[in-house]
Scaffold this active site. Structure first.
Site, mmCIF file in Angstrom:
data_model
loop_
_atom_site.group_PDB
_atom_site.id
_atom_site.type_symbol
_atom_site.label_atom_id
_atom_site.label_comp_id
_atom_site.label_asym_id
_atom_site.label_seq_id
_atom_site.Cartn_x
_atom_site.Cartn_y
_atom_site.Cartn_z
ATOM 1 N N GLU A 1 -5.563 -5.065 10.519
ATOM 2 C CA GLU A 1 -4.592 -3.983 10.645
ATOM 3 C C GLU A 1 -4.838 -3.215 11.947
ATOM 4 O OE1 GLU A 1 -2.557 -2.936 6.765
ATOM 5 O OE2 GLU A 1 -4.193 -1.538 7.026
ATOM 6 N N GLU B 1 -6.760 4.604 7.765
ATOM 7 C CA GLU B 1 -6.581 6.046 7.499
ATOM 8 C C GLU B 1 -7.853 6.638 6.887
ATOM 9 O OE1 GLU B 1 -2.861 5.596 5.435
ATOM 10 O OE2 GLU B 1 -1.983 4.988 7.348
ATOM 11 N N GLY C 1 2.805 -1.265 4.219
ATOM 12 C CA GLY C 1 2.884 0.153 3.904
ATOM 13 C C GLY C 1 4.324 0.578 3.666
ATOM 14 N N GLY C 2 4.947 1.118 4.691
ATOM 15 C CA GLY C 2 6.293 1.696 4.590
ATOM 16 C C GLY C 2 7.311 0.811 3.871
ATOM 17 N N HIS D 1 -9.581 1.097 4.857
ATOM 18 C CA HIS D 1 -8.277 1.266 5.512
ATOM 19 C C HIS D 1 -8.434 2.196 6.717
ATOM 20 C CE1 HIS D 1 -4.129 2.513 6.194
ATOM 21 N NE2 HIS D 1 -3.792 1.365 5.623
ATOM 22 N N SER E 1 3.331 -2.306 10.342
ATOM 23 C CA SER E 1 4.782 -2.321 10.591
ATOM 24 C C SER E 1 5.443 -3.657 10.237
ATOM 25 C CB SER E 1 5.083 -1.943 12.042
ATOM 26 O OG SER E 1 4.651 -0.614 12.290
ATOM 27 N N ASN F 1 0.876 -1.180 0.000
ATOM 28 C CA ASN F 1 0.000 0.000 0.000
ATOM 29 C C ASN F 1 0.910 1.227 0.000
ATOM 30 O OD1 ASN F 1 -1.796 2.065 0.494
ATOM 31 N ND2 ASN F 1 -2.199 1.498 2.623
ATOM 32 N N TRP F 2 0.939 1.900 -1.131
ATOM 33 C CA TRP F 2 1.866 3.042 -1.250
ATOM 34 C C TRP F 2 1.288 4.334 -0.658
ATOM 35 C CZ3 TRP F 2 4.018 2.511 -7.003
ATOM 36 C CH2 TRP F 2 4.737 1.323 -7.088
ATOM 37 N N LYS F 3 0.068 4.269 -0.212
ATOM 38 C CA LYS F 3 -0.593 5.446 0.378
ATOM 39 C C LYS F 3 -0.484 6.656 -0.563
ATOM 40 C CE LYS F 3 0.493 3.533 4.837
ATOM 41 N NZ LYS F 3 0.102 3.590 6.221
ATOM 42 N N GLY G 1 2.388 2.040 10.742
ATOM 43 C CA GLY G 1 3.369 3.123 10.622
ATOM 44 C C GLY G 1 4.072 3.477 11.924
HETATM 45 C C1 PEP Z 1 -0.784 0.083 5.843
HETATM 46 O O1 PEP Z 1 -0.794 1.239 5.476
HETATM 47 O O2 PEP Z 1 -1.715 -0.654 5.499
HETATM 48 C C2 PEP Z 1 0.316 -0.405 6.684
HETATM 49 C C3 PEP Z 1 0.251 -1.616 7.159
HETATM 50 O O3 PEP Z 1 1.360 0.469 6.909
HETATM 51 P P1 PEP Z 1 2.793 0.120 7.580
HETATM 52 O O4 PEP Z 1 3.268 -1.175 6.998
HETATM 53 O O5 PEP Z 1 3.675 1.266 7.221
HETATM 54 O O6 PEP Z 1 2.568 -0.009 9.066
#
Ligand code: PEP
Length: 247
Positions: free
Chosen positions: A159, A92, A225-226, A90, A204, A4-6, A165
């Site tokens: 999640e 966010e 994500g990251g 999600h 994470s 997920n590149w957000k 994050g």
């Molecule tokens: C996400 O945005 O779905 C996510 C899991 O982010 P991260 O891996 O950065 O915690």
């Protein structure tokens, strides 16, 4: 494994990242791999990944087919761009943009009706966890999200909001307990249709902490994500998960 590149990458940056991923991941058959760039970068990613083993998707979609919905994205546009997946609900979207369970339900229903594959995200906040409300929150999110559908979402992602994050990945025992709980709830709602549902973990996830999860039967993959924003780390994460799975 889904990245997920957000809201990261412009179209040219996305094309570059997708090209690099293709170089590193081409030929991998042991995992289904996809990336969800921002909507503005989907066309560039599609161009770079067409013909590869990496699919792509979107981070959200609207419940109407078309109409006066400024700023929203239709499933028909996503299909034309060759998307396979759509992230729905999600954290966010829920917590930063105030999306309700009812909106999530409507988006989910449209995504399923369109033939795209939804990734339904659920998860508790830190406060809810501390107050022992995790089961209750997940039960509510799943029940309300699935209110308008007859077919279950093909993919759900656990999640925990406090893990996204933050560098704090959930403990394996907790992930397994919650994944089991999600499977039970979906089976209670959809019966045998829920059997093949894949449950991803997100929060994470990194190359250094994927191995124990990958060895668990409850873990069907990750929403990343990251660590998906660098081709090297996303490729390493996938390689480590496959290695552990085959062990
Ligand atoms: C996400 O945005 O779905 C996510 C899991 O982010 P991260 O891996 O950065 O915690």
């Amino acid at each position: 494994m889904i990245g997920n590149w957000k809201m990261h990458t412009t179209p040219s940056e996305a094309r570059e990242l997708a090209r690099e991923l293709r170089e590193r991941l081409d030929g991998i058959r042991e995992a289904d791999i996809a990336v969800c760039p921002p909507a503005t970068s989907i066309a560039a990613v599609a161009e770079a990944l067409t013909g590869s083993n990496i699919a792509w998707g979107a981070q959200n979609a609207h419940w109407a087919q078309t109409g006066a919905f400024t700023g929203e994205i239709s499933t028909s546009a996503l299909k034309e761009l060759g998307c396979t997946y759509v992230i729905v609900g999600h954290s966010e979207r829920r917590h930063v943009f105030g999306e309700s369970d009812e909106m999530v339900a409507k988006r989910l229903a449209r995504v399923i009706a369109s033939g795209l594959v939804p990734i339904l995200c659920v998860g508790e906040t830190e406060q809810e966890r501390q107050q022992g409300q995790t089961d209750e929150v997940l039960r509510r999110q799943l029940e309300l999200a699935c209110a308008d559908i007859e077919e279950p979402p093909a993919i759900a992602a656990y999640e925990p909001v406090w893990a996204i994050g933050t560098g704090r990945r959930a403990e394996i025992g907790d992930v397994e307990t919650v994944h089991r709980f999600i499977r039970e709830r979906l089976a209670a709602r959809f019966g045998s249709k829920a059997e093949g549902i894949r449950i991803l973990y997100g929060g994470s996830l990194k190359p250094a902490n994927v191995a124990d999860l990958a060895s668990s039967e409850e873990f069907d993959g990750g929403l990343v994500g990251g660590a998906s924003l660098s081709a090297a780390s996303f490729a390493e994460l996938i390689a480590r998960a496959i290695e552990r799975r085959n062990h």
